[in-house]
Design a protein around this motif. Structure first.
Motif, mmCIF file in Angstrom:
data_model
loop_
_atom_site.group_PDB
_atom_site.id
_atom_site.type_symbol
_atom_site.label_atom_id
_atom_site.label_comp_id
_atom_site.label_asym_id
_atom_site.label_seq_id
_atom_site.Cartn_x
_atom_site.Cartn_y
_atom_site.Cartn_z
ATOM 1 N N VAL A 104 -12.595 -22.136 -4.701
ATOM 2 C CA VAL A 104 -12.854 -23.338 -5.477
ATOM 3 C C VAL A 104 -12.995 -22.972 -6.953
ATOM 4 N N HIS A 105 -13.533 -21.790 -7.178
ATOM 5 C CA HIS A 105 -13.970 -21.407 -8.506
ATOM 6 C C HIS A 105 -14.105 -19.900 -8.594
ATOM 7 N N GLY A 106 -13.665 -19.307 -9.692
ATOM 8 C CA GLY A 106 -13.862 -17.876 -9.884
ATOM 9 C C GLY A 106 -12.671 -17.055 -9.438
ATOM 10 N N MET A 107 -12.856 -15.736 -9.394
ATOM 11 C CA MET A 107 -11.740 -14.858 -9.019
ATOM 12 C C MET A 107 -12.170 -13.767 -8.049
ATOM 13 N N LEU A 108 -11.313 -13.553 -7.042
ATOM 14 C CA LEU A 108 -11.535 -12.525 -6.031
ATOM 15 C C LEU A 108 -10.459 -11.452 -6.143
ATOM 16 N N ARG A 109 -10.781 -10.234 -5.689
ATOM 17 C CA ARG A 109 -9.741 -9.232 -5.487
ATOM 18 C C ARG A 109 -9.649 -8.936 -3.998
ATOM 19 N N LEU A 110 -8.417 -8.796 -3.515
ATOM 20 C CA LEU A 110 -8.172 -8.381 -2.136
ATOM 21 C C LEU A 110 -7.604 -6.976 -2.191
ATOM 22 N N TYR A 111 -8.084 -6.077 -1.342
ATOM 23 C CA TYR A 111 -7.513 -4.734 -1.380
ATOM 24 C C TYR A 111 -7.491 -4.043 -0.043
ATOM 25 N N LYS A 112 -6.630 -3.057 0.035
ATOM 26 C CA LYS A 112 -6.535 -2.176 1.183
ATOM 27 C C LYS A 112 -6.824 -0.756 0.713
ATOM 28 N N LEU A 113 -7.386 0.056 1.590
ATOM 29 C CA LEU A 113 -7.732 1.432 1.245
ATOM 30 C C LEU A 113 -7.017 2.417 2.150
ATOM 31 N N LEU A 114 -6.704 3.606 1.608
ATOM 32 C CA LEU A 114 -6.322 4.734 2.442
ATOM 33 C C LEU A 114 -7.609 5.515 2.726
ATOM 34 N N SER A 115 -7.563 6.376 3.745
ATOM 35 C CA SER A 115 -8.800 7.018 4.182
ATOM 36 C C SER A 115 -9.446 7.884 3.095
ATOM 37 N N ASP A 116 -8.648 8.392 2.147
ATOM 38 C CA ASP A 116 -9.237 9.231 1.106
ATOM 39 C C ASP A 116 -9.669 8.411 -0.120
ATOM 40 N N GLY A 117 -9.632 7.094 -0.008
ATOM 41 C CA GLY A 117 -10.169 6.267 -1.074
ATOM 42 C C GLY A 117 -9.138 5.646 -2.002
ATOM 43 N N ARG A 118 -7.888 6.085 -1.922
ATOM 44 C CA ARG A 118 -6.855 5.437 -2.733
ATOM 45 C C ARG A 118 -6.844 3.957 -2.391
ATOM 46 N N ARG A 119 -6.780 3.120 -3.417
ATOM 47 C CA ARG A 119 -6.903 1.680 -3.216
ATOM 48 C C ARG A 119 -5.680 0.953 -3.743
ATOM 49 N N LEU A 120 -5.224 -0.050 -3.048
ATOM 50 C CA LEU A 120 -4.214 -0.942 -3.610
ATOM 51 C C LEU A 120 -4.712 -2.363 -3.521
ATOM 52 N N ILE A 121 -4.787 -3.017 -4.677
ATOM 53 C CA ILE A 121 -5.180 -4.420 -4.705
ATOM 54 C C ILE A 121 -3.960 -5.260 -4.370
ATOM 55 N N THR A 122 -4.041 -5.990 -3.280
ATOM 56 C CA THR A 122 -2.876 -6.765 -2.851
ATOM 57 C C THR A 122 -2.793 -8.088 -3.596
ATOM 58 N N GLY A 123 -3.910 -8.541 -4.142
ATOM 59 C CA GLY A 123 -3.839 -9.782 -4.904
ATOM 60 C C GLY A 123 -5.138 -10.153 -5.593
ATOM 61 N N PHE A 124 -4.991 -10.914 -6.668
ATOM 62 C CA PHE A 124 -6.135 -11.540 -7.317
ATOM 63 C C PHE A 124 -6.070 -13.024 -6.985
ATOM 64 N N LEU A 125 -7.166 -13.583 -6.476
ATOM 65 C CA LEU A 125 -7.144 -14.986 -6.056
ATOM 66 C C LEU A 125 -8.026 -15.843 -6.945
ATOM 67 N N LEU A 174 0.842 -1.195 0.000
ATOM 68 C CA LEU A 174 0.000 0.000 0.000
ATOM 69 C C LEU A 174 0.877 1.246 0.000
ATOM 70 N N LEU A 175 1.897 1.227 0.813
ATOM 71 C CA LEU A 175 2.827 2.352 0.884
ATOM 72 C C LEU A 175 3.507 2.586 -0.462
ATOM 73 N N LEU A 176 4.079 1.528 -1.025
ATOM 74 C CA LEU A 176 4.852 1.659 -2.260
ATOM 75 C C LEU A 176 3.972 2.049 -3.443
ATOM 76 N N GLY A 177 2.750 1.516 -3.466
ATOM 77 C CA GLY A 177 1.908 1.715 -4.638
ATOM 78 C C GLY A 177 1.055 2.957 -4.597
ATOM 79 N N ARG A 178 0.734 3.435 -3.398
ATOM 80 C CA ARG A 178 -0.279 4.477 -3.329
ATOM 81 C C ARG A 178 0.035 5.683 -2.466
ATOM 82 N N LYS A 179 1.166 5.666 -1.736
ATOM 83 C CA LYS A 179 1.441 6.824 -0.890
ATOM 84 C C LYS A 179 2.388 7.803 -1.573
ATOM 85 N N SER A 180 2.233 9.091 -1.235
ATOM 86 C CA SER A 180 3.112 10.135 -1.751
ATOM 87 C C SER A 180 4.435 10.102 -0.989
ATOM 88 N N ALA A 181 5.404 10.846 -1.495
ATOM 89 C CA ALA A 181 6.733 10.864 -0.881
ATOM 90 C C ALA A 181 6.666 11.229 0.602
#
Lengths: 236, 236
Positions: B61-82, A146-153
DNA sequence: CGCAAACTTGATGTTGCTCAAGCTAGGTGG
DNA sequence: CCACCTAGCTTGAGCAACATCAAGTTTGCG
């Protein structure tokens, strides 16, 4: 300096208190000690390099290491700074996937892989303990993404300062030791050395921190935490 | 569509072949099946959210999920596709540290935590198996850090295409299914949707890939691999 | 005291972001 | 069946954050 002062006897005692064995029986701890050996490496020395045979698992007893990965043209990313109590080499089955170098003088407790793996199967609760450790690392890794991908300097630098502070948690301590160079910090945060330097200067000017070489003092922890969390406080 | 076609019987059979139990005894597999239940969620639905109680461990078992974390202002980082075979929720003890959402329709095998943890202690080799899984994830996480912190936009996109290709490894297959949106890809690579789109267009113009909606065809794998590895081939 | 490594600061450059249209495809209802 | 609608995607123009290049400065050490 301090590393040389540690006598052999003192260090043997340390092993019984290492992170790996936390929560394990006295007997299990004994088994681990039986297969361990101590190793000391100088600042700047390489413990192992990306691509090496992963023949051992280590635990840091003393000092600080940097772990990093390289791209072929030399771009570097430091995946972690390891200090006393941290385990290393567990995830590398077969071949090391990163390089480990000493930042300060480092004392390590070394376990040869074959013996270590035998213990995983034989010592009750040991695999479970290691699972907890890797799970914690995985959670930390996700925070880093999250830090590397989405945070500012500035958010990155603020996060770094707080991370280092929390790690040296004599709680309430607001003076953070920074044994690594600006270059290391840059490669840890995915920035350049100049940006790290400029950002630290800015934080100093704004009164959030005070700077002495190899040391950072936290002056306004609340503000710093807000910044690190990315609550896009205008002005940063 | 296909998910509805899977009969209950077919799915029960699948469980015995799930990733978690690989290498475990028939008996151990039986124990796991005994505490498992199946769950199906619709595209876009949330399995659990960051901050929720982590009361279960799941296997896809089947299909695909996204896992993500958010910053408080909505910036998102997907940590993985499962996708099928991936385990999830193991690292989250106590509180979930990321959100899990279905991309396609997803079938999951669910294990309640208390029962699952009992098995970790009781089934021989199970903790060891889970340790291997988390170690693999940790290694992948370190690759992601290198990507997020040090690769350029085109290197990131090339890496993504190859990762997806290798995962769907009917070996030699050069047509990659891409069920996620450009937005998901952007949040996975630490880029914006526009940059992902432009970069894919560029790769298409340069003849490295061909694009059809929801599908990417690899035309020049060698070139793509060179690019992904960051061998700063001038021109990219 | 002098040297080298690390760090800071400034000027300029470039990558990728932001803002803004337009386009495409798949699903829906007339 | 087709026209419409919308979500997702592409493309362009301008801009900002961070990188790069280039001096200087400080620090620690021999």
């Amino acid at each position: 300096m301090y590393a040389q002062a540690a006598s052999s006897v003192t260090v043997r005692t340390d092993i019984a208190e290492l992170g790996v064995t936390r929560g394990l029986s006295r007997q299990a701890t004994g088994h681990l000690m039986a297969i361990s050996s101590l190793q000391r490496i100088a600042p700047g020395a390489t413990l192992f390099a990306e691509g090496d045979d992963a023949d051992s698992v280590y635990e840091v007893v003393h000092g600080m290491l940097r772990l990093y990965k390289l791209l072929s043209d030399g771009r570097r990313l430091i995946t972690g700074f390891l200090s006393a109590g941290h385990l290393l080499g567990l995830a590398s089955e077969g071949v090391c996937v990163f390089t480990a170098e000493a930042i300060t003088e480092v004392t390590l407790c070394r376990y040869k892989r074959p013996a270590f793996e035998r213990l995983i199967d034989e010592v009750p609760g040991f695999a479970r303990r290691l699972l907890t450790i890797t799970s914690d690392e995985l959670r930390a890794a996700q925070d880093r993404m999250l830090l590397l991908g989405r945070k500012s300097a500035s958010e990155k630098v603020a996060s770094f300062i707080l991370l280092m502070a929390d790690r040296q948690s004599r709680s309430g301590v607001e003076v953070v030791d920074v044994p690594m160079t600006r270059n290391d910090i840059a490669d840890y945060l995915g920035l350049t050395i100049e940006t790290v330097s400029r950002t630290l200067s800015k934080l100093r000017q704004d009164g959030l921190i005070a700077l002495t070489p190899a040391r950072i003092e936290i002056c306004d922890r609340d503000e710093l935490e807000e910044l690190a969390a990315g609550e896009s406080d205008a002005g940063f």
